[in-house]
Design an enzyme around this catalytic site. Structure first.
Site, mmCIF file in Angstrom:
data_model
loop_
_atom_site.group_PDB
_atom_site.id
_atom_site.type_symbol
_atom_site.label_atom_id
_atom_site.label_comp_id
_atom_site.label_asym_id
_atom_site.label_seq_id
_atom_site.Cartn_x
_atom_site.Cartn_y
_atom_site.Cartn_z
ATOM 1 N N ASP A 131 -18.877 16.079 39.050
ATOM 2 C CA ASP A 131 -18.925 15.646 37.653
ATOM 3 C C ASP A 131 -20.353 15.192 37.376
ATOM 4 O OD1 ASP A 131 -16.175 16.011 37.045
ATOM 5 O OD2 ASP A 131 -15.701 14.159 38.101
ATOM 6 N N ASP A 166 -6.822 18.462 30.679
ATOM 7 C CA ASP A 166 -6.780 17.035 30.998
ATOM 8 C C ASP A 166 -5.512 16.467 30.381
ATOM 9 O OD1 ASP A 166 -9.304 17.234 32.193
ATOM 10 O OD2 ASP A 166 -10.331 16.787 30.306
#
Length: 276
Positions: free
Chosen positions: A30, A149
């Site tokens: 990330d 998500d």
């Protein structure tokens, strides 16, 4: 949603041991401001290292793939950092997926030219689902990864079920993960990257019910993400969760688990993995 029981775990382990396809282990980078970061439930981010050095390490340790997510690209209204993508790609001899800020065929083409093998899309696909078909037509479904998500809501929100979120997990969409994954596969997505926001960074295990429901409900591979803490968590999501791959960040970045030992553990548990 299906409830996981000890009997289900036993049956699923037997099913996986007969599968001819190797399960994949995938570290995730990330990225924020050129550095790898990690938090809990998409917040409280802390520095986790240099992505170029990490890519080199993970490739050497036997990672099956690497995922690179530029987590601020969408909010900043820009494409991913191409120079950094090139630098990471130069360290790899394994498949490389890049996402964050991909909103067009041109964005995807730039990433593929920079060294990506696949592109991941999330918010842009929710805003305009036709993008998935455009990407699949341009590059093939094998290059298109839909990132989902999802958060498990309280009883008074979304019926207590799992809801898809957009814009780095900040905006609810009113969509259920399975329905969205099924639509995405029909539109051309060749793989689903399914992240439980509820489990993310907690290191208490993957969302097994969610993963199993989506994995068994779509005709494309599903990568489970969010919650890895122990080797047993990987075993469970690849068996009871029916995932084709398991993605993790914290446990790899901070040295809690090493890929060679994890693969040895999974192999001993009867799960087909690619050993170095």
């Amino acid at each position: 949603m299906e409830v996981i029981t000890p009997q289900t775990l036993s049956q699923s382990t037997a099913e996986v041991s007969r599968s001819p396809l190797a399960k994949r282990l995938i570290p995730c980078l990330d990225i924020r401001a050129g550095r790898t970061v990690k938090g809990v439930q998409f917040g409280g981010l802390r520095d986790a290292g240099d992505p170029v050095a990490q890519a080199r390490q993970y490739a050497a340790e036997g990672a099956d793939e690497l995922v690179f997510l530029d987590i601020t690209a969408t909010a900043d209204g820009r494409a991913p950092l191409l120079a950094l993508v090139r630098a990471v790609a130069a360290q790899l001899d394994i498949p490389f997926t890049v996402g964050g800020g991909v909103g067009s065929v041109a964005d995807a083409a730039a990433l593929l030219r920079a060294g990506a093998d696949k592109v991941a899309v999330n918010s842009a696909a929710l805003a305009r689902p036709a993008l998935l078909t455009e990407l699949a037509d341009a590059f093939g479904a094998q290059c298109v990864v839909l990132a989902i998500d999802a958060r498990q809501e309280s009883a008074d929100v979304f019926g207590g079920g799992w809801q898809v979120y957009t814009r780095a997990g900040s905006v609810p969409t009113g969509r259920a993960p399975l329905a969205w994954a099924q639509e995405a596969a029909e539109r051309g997505a060749g793989e689903i990257l399914l992240t439980s926001m509820t489990n993310d960074g907690a290191q208490t295990g993957f969302a097994l019910d969610l993963t199993r429901t989506v994995s068994r409900g779509v005709p494309v591979p599903v990568i489970a993400s969010g919650g890895a803490g122990t080797a047993a968590d990987f075993r469970d999501v690849l068996t009871v969760g029916a995932a084709d791959a398991a993605l993790a960040a914290s446990v790899f970045h901070f040295g809690h688990l090493r890929l060679p030992a994890l693969k040895t553990y999974l192999d001993a548990a009867g799960i087909c993995v690619r050993l170095a």
